[in-house]
Design a protein around this motif. Structure first.
Motif, PDB file in Angstrom:
ATOM      1  N   UNK A  66       3.562  48.272  46.234  1.00 33.94           N
ATOM      2  CA  UNK A  66       3.838  48.267  47.672  1.00 33.94           C
ATOM      3  C   UNK A  66       5.084  47.459  47.987  1.00 33.94           C
ATOM      4  N   UNK A  67       5.224  46.310  47.326  1.00 37.13           N
ATOM      5  CA  UNK A  67       6.409  45.481  47.534  1.00 37.13           C
ATOM      6  C   UNK A  67       7.666  46.248  47.129  1.00 37.13           C
ATOM      7  N   UNK A  68       7.602  46.941  46.012  1.00 37.21           N
ATOM      8  CA  UNK A  68       8.747  47.730  45.540  1.00 37.21           C
ATOM      9  C   UNK A  68       9.105  48.830  46.530  1.00 37.21           C
ATOM     10  N   UNK A  69       8.075  49.492  47.071  1.00 41.17           N
ATOM     11  CA  UNK A  69       8.313  50.570  48.024  1.00 41.17           C
ATOM     12  C   UNK A  69       8.992  50.044  49.288  1.00 41.17           C
ATOM     13  N   UNK A  70       8.542  48.891  49.773  1.00 39.54           N
ATOM     14  CA  UNK A  70       9.168  48.311  50.961  1.00 39.54           C
ATOM     15  C   UNK A  70      10.618  47.936  50.667  1.00 39.54           C
ATOM     16  N   UNK A  71      10.858  47.384  49.485  1.00 39.97           N
ATOM     17  CA  UNK A  71      12.217  46.980  49.126  1.00 39.97           C
ATOM     18  C   UNK A  71      13.164  48.167  49.019  1.00 39.97           C
ATOM     19  N   UNK A  72      12.704  49.238  48.349  1.00 43.60           N
ATOM     20  CA  UNK A  72      13.611  50.348  48.020  1.00 43.60           C
ATOM     21  C   UNK A  72      13.577  51.483  49.018  1.00 43.60           C
ATOM     22  N   UNK A  73      12.506  51.540  49.851  1.00 39.95           N
ATOM     23  CA  UNK A  73      12.348  52.679  50.734  1.00 39.95           C
ATOM     24  C   UNK A  73      11.853  53.888  49.965  1.00 39.95           C
ATOM     25  N   UNK A  74      11.722  54.994  50.675  1.00 41.62           N
ATOM     26  CA  UNK A  74      11.232  56.232  50.058  1.00 41.62           C
ATOM     27  C   UNK A  74      12.178  57.353  50.428  1.00 41.62           C
ATOM     28  N   UNK A  75      12.900  57.860  49.444  1.00 39.67           N
ATOM     29  CA  UNK A  75      13.970  58.826  49.709  1.00 39.67           C
ATOM     30  C   UNK A  75      13.452  60.057  50.441  1.00 39.67           C
ATOM     31  N   UNK A  76      12.236  60.504  50.090  1.00 40.00           N
ATOM     32  CA  UNK A  76      11.769  61.771  50.646  1.00 40.00           C
ATOM     33  C   UNK A  76      11.147  61.612  52.029  1.00 40.00           C
ATOM     34  N   UNK A  77      11.255  60.432  52.616  1.00 37.65           N
ATOM     35  CA  UNK A  77      10.678  60.194  53.934  1.00 37.65           C
ATOM     36  C   UNK A  77      11.699  59.531  54.849  1.00 37.65           C
ATOM     37  N   UNK A  78      11.233  59.148  56.038  1.00 31.69           N
ATOM     38  CA  UNK A  78      12.086  58.424  56.980  1.00 31.69           C
ATOM     39  C   UNK A  78      12.356  56.994  56.559  1.00 31.69           C
ATOM     40  N   UNK A  79      11.603  56.486  55.574  1.00 32.80           N
ATOM     41  CA  UNK A  79      11.595  55.048  55.306  1.00 32.80           C
ATOM     42  C   UNK A  79      12.851  54.577  54.563  1.00 32.80           C
ATOM     43  N   UNK A  80      13.625  53.677  55.176  1.00 34.79           N
ATOM     44  CA  UNK A  80      14.824  53.145  54.523  1.00 34.79           C
ATOM     45  C   UNK A  80      14.459  51.950  53.643  1.00 34.79           C
ATOM     46  N   UNK A  81      15.360  51.490  52.787  1.00 31.69           N
ATOM     47  CA  UNK A  81      15.114  50.259  52.025  1.00 31.69           C
ATOM     48  C   UNK A  81      15.173  49.032  52.930  1.00 31.69           C
ATOM     49  N   UNK A  82      14.195  48.134  52.791  1.00 32.20           N
ATOM     50  CA  UNK A  82      14.175  46.918  53.600  1.00 32.20           C
ATOM     51  C   UNK A  82      14.724  45.714  52.827  1.00 32.20           C
ATOM     52  N   UNK A  83      15.141  45.952  51.574  1.00 36.20           N
ATOM     53  CA  UNK A  83      15.786  44.868  50.824  1.00 36.20           C
ATOM     54  C   UNK A  83      17.085  44.495  51.520  1.00 36.20           C
ATOM     55  N   UNK A  84      17.226  43.215  51.844  1.00 37.31           N
ATOM     56  CA  UNK A  84      18.405  42.764  52.578  1.00 37.31           C
ATOM     57  C   UNK A  84      18.154  42.623  54.064  1.00 37.31           C
ATOM     58  N   UNK A  85      17.225  43.426  54.589  1.00 37.76           N
ATOM     59  CA  UNK A  85      16.856  43.278  55.998  1.00 37.76           C
ATOM     60  C   UNK A  85      15.728  42.257  56.135  1.00 37.76           C
ATOM     61  N   UNK A  86      14.758  42.326  55.226  1.00 42.40           N
ATOM     62  CA  UNK A  86      13.677  41.349  55.179  1.00 42.40           C
ATOM     63  C   UNK A  86      13.830  40.516  53.913  1.00 42.40           C
ATOM     64  N   UNK A  87      13.463  39.253  53.995  1.00 39.75           N
ATOM     65  CA  UNK A  87      13.525  38.397  52.805  1.00 39.75           C
ATOM     66  C   UNK A  87      12.400  38.743  51.844  1.00 39.75           C
ATOM     67  N   UNK A  88      12.531  38.284  50.602  1.00 41.24           N
ATOM     68  CA  UNK A  88      11.480  38.544  49.616  1.00 41.24           C
ATOM     69  C   UNK A  88      10.167  37.920  50.059  1.00 41.24           C
TER      70      UNK A  88
END
Length: 517
Positions: A66-88
């Motif tokens: 789940x942490x990885x998915x939030x960091x990288x986002x999901x290409x096939x969906x609306x979800x962008x990568x949150x790495x850099x927007x949210x801290x670890x």
């Protein structure tokens, strides 16, 4: 104070401080979720455009995954990568928050809350210009694009208006959170209404390209319609489970409706709002109760009385109008049918096969050899990825056309030779739209739009086809409707739905006004 009492006192103080710290941390995470996730996953954690995120649905999921998915986002969906927007640390805390939070109770958002949220940006509308302050031959040439913005909020979240003859942007209305639907006033070409994924509605003056008022009608939910006389708006919510009728001029709320009833399986349920639509046929609104499987017809007269049509289907969602707005075609996800409703007789006519999880978008219909044919797309969650074609007079299936993947939104125009459908599969096919010849009912062309290709829409004259290449392409691409050659592209941050001003005249995409019978 003796030693034992002192120890107990200190322990109590520490416990209170710890509880306060935990509650504060929980409040912070709740707000972080609302600011970054709720516009897609639902403010109640129960799902909206994206799946539910709560302790039940995430049970057994790996926190690391789940942490990885939030960091990288999901290409096939609306979800962008949150790495850099949210801290670890924030991402790790968010994972814990999601896996420990149940779906929240249906929150209250009353008519008084709506009234309190009403904002007026232009107090005296008589000061607005009497004609468009930009070059345009006909207001129907306007096309509105609902831009989500990369994270579903921020400066990229806006309604963008384009002159579809010159392909120039003529206005932008910031919406704060992701714009979802743009509707136009049938009685006055200067007014548009923009609804966001967080249920704000903006009244927009298209002559000056200014928002003049806004109101928050709930927490999530895209449903919105405008009455044929331009006097009323109806808006519905996923969260909370209600709908409201607004004065279209002032945006003042007039009446709310609790969306609840007996579903097709005999259960009493509280329901999300599905489609809401006004019609040129009568002074009514139609609204689908997604979970209750009902369609309500609301008369626009004193008290706004309701006629309830029950057992329409399981998990109702979107719909389109036919026959000059008299007949309503409603998609039922779980039954894989489209239900035809006669709005004059206020009854269900027929349930038509529609592939797997039908999603008809704004609908499409064409007149070919004397027959009016309707087209229905579907999400294609089984092997049967087809576009269904029905004779809208006899209400019979004519053909189910194989396409390369699930589809979401069809587009047609009386002057254009093709019905366009967007492919939503979770691979490179999502970059494409397919073109169906109106006469042969065969796929004749596949266009690679780039990014994720969604929501095709023809210009009012049928000469151009607009397609959102969003979520990774960040542009709207324009094609010649006949040669299918790319004409231009318009940069935009995560464009989604596209809405022609011409819809107020032809209502059913693909039919000219005189073909609506």
């Amino acid at each position: 104070m003796n030693k034992n009492k002192k120890t107990h006192f200190l322990t109590t103080i520490l416990s209170i401080a710890l509880i306060g710290h935990v509650e504060a941390a929980s409040d912070n995470m709740h707000q972080l979720y609302q600011d970054n996730c709720a516009s897609c996953h639902g403010s109640d954690h129960g799902g909206y455009l994206a799946p539910a995120l709560d302790k039940e649905t995430l049970k057994g999921r790996s926190p690391t995954a789940l942490r990885t998915l939030i960091m990288t986002g999901s290409f096939e969906t609306l979800m962008p990568p949150f790495y850099g927007k949210l801290s670890d640390d924030q991402i790790r805390a968010m994972v814990k928050h999601l896996q420990s939070t149940p779906k929240l109770p249906n929150p209250a958002w009353t008519i008084d809350d709506m009234k309190a949220s009403l904002q007026v940006y232009v107090k005296d509308e008589s000061t607005l210009p009497e004609q468009p302050q930009y070059a345009i031959d006909d207001m129907d040439d306007l096309i509105g694009v609902a831009a989500r913005g990369k994270y579903g909020r921020g400066s990229g979240s806006k309604a963008v208006f384009i002159n579809s003859k010159t392909h120039q942007v003529v206005g932008e209305i910031p919406t704060g959170t992701a714009a979802h639907i743009i509707d136009f006033n049938p009685a006055n070409p200067r007014w548009a209404y923009v609804k966001t994924d967080t249920a704000e509605i903006f009244k927009v003056d298209l002559y000056s390209m200014k928002a003049v008022r806004s109101i928050k009608t709930g927490f999530n939910g895209p449903g919105m319609g405008v009455s044929r006389d331009g006097k009323y708006i109806m808006a519905g919510s996923f969260v909370p489970h209600n709908a409201v009728i607004l004065d279209a001029d002032t945006l003042e709320p007039l009446k709310t409706f609790e969306l609840e009833g007996i579903d097709p399986d005999g259960n009493f349920v509280s329901s999300d709002s599905g489609m809401i639509i006004g019609t040129p046929y009568a002074d009514i609104f139609a609204i689908a109760l997604e979970n209750a499987g009902q369609v309500w017809i609301v008369d626009l007269k004193d008290g706004f009385p309701v006629t309830k049509i029950k057992n329409v289907g399981r998990h109702l969602h979107d719909a389109f109008l036919t026959h000059k707005g008299r007949k309503l075609m409603v998609a039922s996800y779980d039954d894989s049918i489209v239900a035809a409703i006669d709005l004059a007789e206020r009854k269900l006519i027929k349930k038509l096969p529609a592939g797997c999880v039908p999603h008809v978008g704004g609908g499409a219909a064409v007149k070919v050899d004397g027959r009016v044919l309707g087209f229905g797309t579907n999400f294609g969650t089984c092997d049967k990825t087809v576009v269904s074609v029905w004779d809208l007079d006899t209400m019979e299936v004519i053909k189910q056309i194989p396409v390369s993947g699930g589809t979401e939104s069809p587009a047609a125009h009386a002057n254009a030779p093709y019905v366009a459908v967007d492919i939503i599969s979770k691979d490179r096919r999502a970059r494409t739209i397919q073109l169906i010849d109106k006469k042969t009912l065969e796929v004749v062309k596949t266009l690679d739009v780039g990014g994720h290709a969604y929501f095709p829409e023809y210009s009012a004259d049928g000469k151009f086809l607009y397609v959102s290449a969003g979520y990774s392409g960040d542009e709207v691409v324009v094609y010649d409707a006949f040669s299918l050659k790319k004409v231009t592209s318009i940069p935009m941050e995560s464009p989604a739905g596209i809405f022609s001003h011409g819809r107020v005249k032809y209502m059913t995409r693909g039919l000219s006004p005189d073909e609506m019978e």
